[in-house]
Design an enzyme around this catalytic site. Sequence first.
Site, PDB file in Angstrom:
ATOM      1  N   HIS A 173      34.317 -50.219   1.910  1.00 48.24           N
ATOM      2  CA  HIS A 173      33.047 -50.353   1.393  1.00 48.24           C
ATOM      3  C   HIS A 173      32.293 -50.320   2.969  1.00 48.24           C
ATOM      4  O   HIS A 173      31.014 -50.048   2.923  1.00 48.24           O
ATOM      5  CB  HIS A 173      32.511 -51.437   0.720  1.00 48.24           C
ATOM      6  CG  HIS A 173      32.470 -52.764   1.322  1.00 48.24           C
ATOM      7  ND1 HIS A 173      31.929 -53.876   0.806  1.00 48.24           N
ATOM      8  CD2 HIS A 173      32.904 -53.289   2.554  1.00 48.24           C
ATOM      9  CE1 HIS A 173      32.014 -54.887   1.551  1.00 48.24           C
ATOM     10  NE2 HIS A 173      32.647 -54.584   2.650  1.00 48.24           N
ATOM     11  N   ASP A 178      44.756 -55.794  13.120  1.00 45.40           N
ATOM     12  CA  ASP A 178      43.361 -55.557  13.482  1.00 45.40           C
ATOM     13  C   ASP A 178      43.108 -55.081  14.875  1.00 45.40           C
ATOM     14  O   ASP A 178      44.142 -54.916  15.486  1.00 45.40           O
ATOM     15  CB  ASP A 178      42.492 -56.882  12.963  1.00 45.40           C
ATOM     16  CG  ASP A 178      41.081 -56.512  12.528  1.00 45.40           C
ATOM     17  OD1 ASP A 178      40.209 -55.872  13.352  1.00 45.40           O
ATOM     18  OD2 ASP A 178      40.629 -57.007  11.372  1.00 45.40           O
TER      19      ASP A 178
HETATM   20  N1  LIG Z   1      39.126 -49.094  13.527  1.00 41.43           N
HETATM   21  C1  LIG Z   1      39.405 -50.253  12.992  1.00 41.43           C
HETATM   22  N2  LIG Z   1      40.809 -50.398  13.025  1.00 41.43           N
HETATM   23  C2  LIG Z   1      41.182 -51.741  12.413  1.00 41.43           C
HETATM   24  N3  LIG Z   1      40.444 -52.546  12.328  1.00 41.43           N
HETATM   25  C3  LIG Z   1      39.074 -52.493  12.024  1.00 41.43           C
HETATM   26  C4  LIG Z   1      38.612 -51.238  12.635  1.00 41.43           C
HETATM   27  N4  LIG Z   1      37.224 -51.147  12.570  1.00 41.43           N
HETATM   28  C5  LIG Z   1      36.915 -52.404  12.090  1.00 41.43           C
HETATM   29  N5  LIG Z   1      37.979 -53.191  11.919  1.00 41.43           N
HETATM   30  C6  LIG Z   1      38.219 -54.495  11.328  1.00 41.43           C
HETATM   31  O1  LIG Z   1      37.805 -54.403   9.901  1.00 41.43           O
HETATM   32  C7  LIG Z   1      37.468 -55.858   9.463  1.00 41.43           C
HETATM   33  C8  LIG Z   1      36.303 -55.588   8.405  1.00 41.43           C
HETATM   34  S1  LIG Z   1      36.087 -57.280   7.826  1.00 41.43           S
HETATM   35  C9  LIG Z   1      37.236 -57.496   6.573  1.00 41.43           C
HETATM   36  C10 LIG Z   1      38.207 -58.347   7.108  1.00 41.43           C
HETATM   37  C11 LIG Z   1      39.228 -58.664   6.107  1.00 41.43           C
HETATM   38  N6  LIG Z   1      39.935 -57.683   5.489  1.00 41.43           N
HETATM   39  C12 LIG Z   1      38.598 -59.468   5.172  1.00 41.43           C
HETATM   40  O2  LIG Z   1      38.300 -59.127   3.751  1.00 41.43           O
HETATM   41  O3  LIG Z   1      38.331 -60.719   5.297  1.00 41.43           O
HETATM   42  C13 LIG Z   1      37.069 -56.590  10.790  1.00 41.43           C
HETATM   43  O4  LIG Z   1      38.213 -57.439  10.709  1.00 41.43           O
HETATM   44  C14 LIG Z   1      37.271 -55.440  11.854  1.00 41.43           C
HETATM   45  O5  LIG Z   1      37.476 -56.109  13.081  1.00 41.43           O
END
Ligand SMILES: Nc1ncnc2c1ncn2[C@@H]1O[C@H](CSCC[C@H]([NH3+])C(=O)O)[C@@H](O)[C@H]1O
Length: 399
Positions: A307, A266
């Site tokens: 999404h 992340d």
């Molecule tokens: N450019 C990026 N590179 C890596 N992570 C990102 C980026 N932009 C947003 N995020 C991450 O995308 C995530 C979306 S929320 C979803 C988090 C996890 N997969 C779950 O389902 O709970 C957050 O943790 C953000 O920090």
Amino acid sequence: MGSTPESSIGFRITALAKDIDALYNDVSQDETFRKELFGVIQGAMAKVESPMETIWRMIMSPHASSALMVMIRSGVLTNLVAAGKPKTSKELAESTGASETLIVRMMRPLTALGIFYEADVYTYEATPISRLLTAPPLFGGYQFMFDLAARSLTNMPRFLERTGFKHVDGPPGPFQDSNNTEDLMFPYLMKHPDMMSNFNAFMAGSLETRPDWFQKFDAQSIILDGANKDDPDAVLLVDVAGGEGHDVEAFKKEFPNAPGRLVLQDLPPVIDNIKQLDAAILRQKHDMFDEQPVKGSRAYYMRNIFHDWPNERCVDIMKRIADAMTKGYSKLIIFEWILAARDVPLYPALLDVNMMALLNGRERTKQEWTELLEAAGLKVSKFHMIGPEEEGLIEAELA
Ligand SMILES: Nc1ncnc2c1ncn2[C@@H]1O[C@H](CSCC[C@H]([NH3+])C(=O)O)[C@@H](O)[C@H]1O
């Protein structure tokens, strides 16, 4: 046939009400049956409500949301819940500083809706709904949705009108327009710590009720069978944009002896904020628009990421992963909504509008997922579906 009292409409309505009461008592301890009964009643309501009532209900729905936000921000909600007994509007005004008349007026729709109980004239008491609203995920979530989603949604039709009703495929979208900013939602939240903390509380709470992918789908046949068991450095699963690692840690707990390494990726502030995570999980600060550093993992797992983004950005993210995949071995596993072409249930349908309003993002149909993956040089091996009310799993590989 002559009309008997038993066949009269009034009699049948009374009998139905009694049946529903009795059924409610029987299902109140069984969540599956309660939901089933709720679905039947909702379906019946949709049939019985007149068109005028439907329209009027929609016209009047922001009012109650707004009144509740006033009760939250003024401290009346927490005050009343903490009291654990009825309080008069005068007492509430004294303890919160809000005007007594304001409290009385805001309370009217909220007691009519059962959010508070009107114990006596100008006297109110908390209900299970008001108590639940003070739990951090809902307390934060309500305010986040009211401040940012509702604002953006209210403004969205006029914004779209100004664009000639073009589809929202990137910034500036409704969120940028309603907040008068060029920032996307996540950078915006970083500059507004109070909203960020409401959002984080909201997300942390929704995690409690959401299922893990391996509880719903067969992880054994999807990734474990056929995973490299010989190379100790082989990576089994990378959770790309996995937040603070809740999903990958749950996977580790479920499959403690699975072969291969587990990696969490992340952005740096998210990784730096991790308070507790199984030491066996490798933490990696990684921007998913940059080259994927883990090559040839058995699985690249992504939950609730695509999404958040318009198509073009999704293809960028997917391409970075495709470049790192090993043909015939690596899989991209996406855990998200897979919308049907028609009859989409209300919740995912509204979530799609929500993603448009907040993130210029979208929920997608099978066809849209297929086209997106193909544009990144990937192909769908299988759509794993449970039902229209639940998220699905998309298994993809190099084309
Ligand atoms: N450019 C990026 N590179 C890596 N992570 C990102 C980026 N932009 C947003 N995020 C991450 O995308 C995530 C979306 S929320 C979803 C988090 C996890 N997969 C779950 O389902 O709970 C957050 O943790 C953000 O920090």
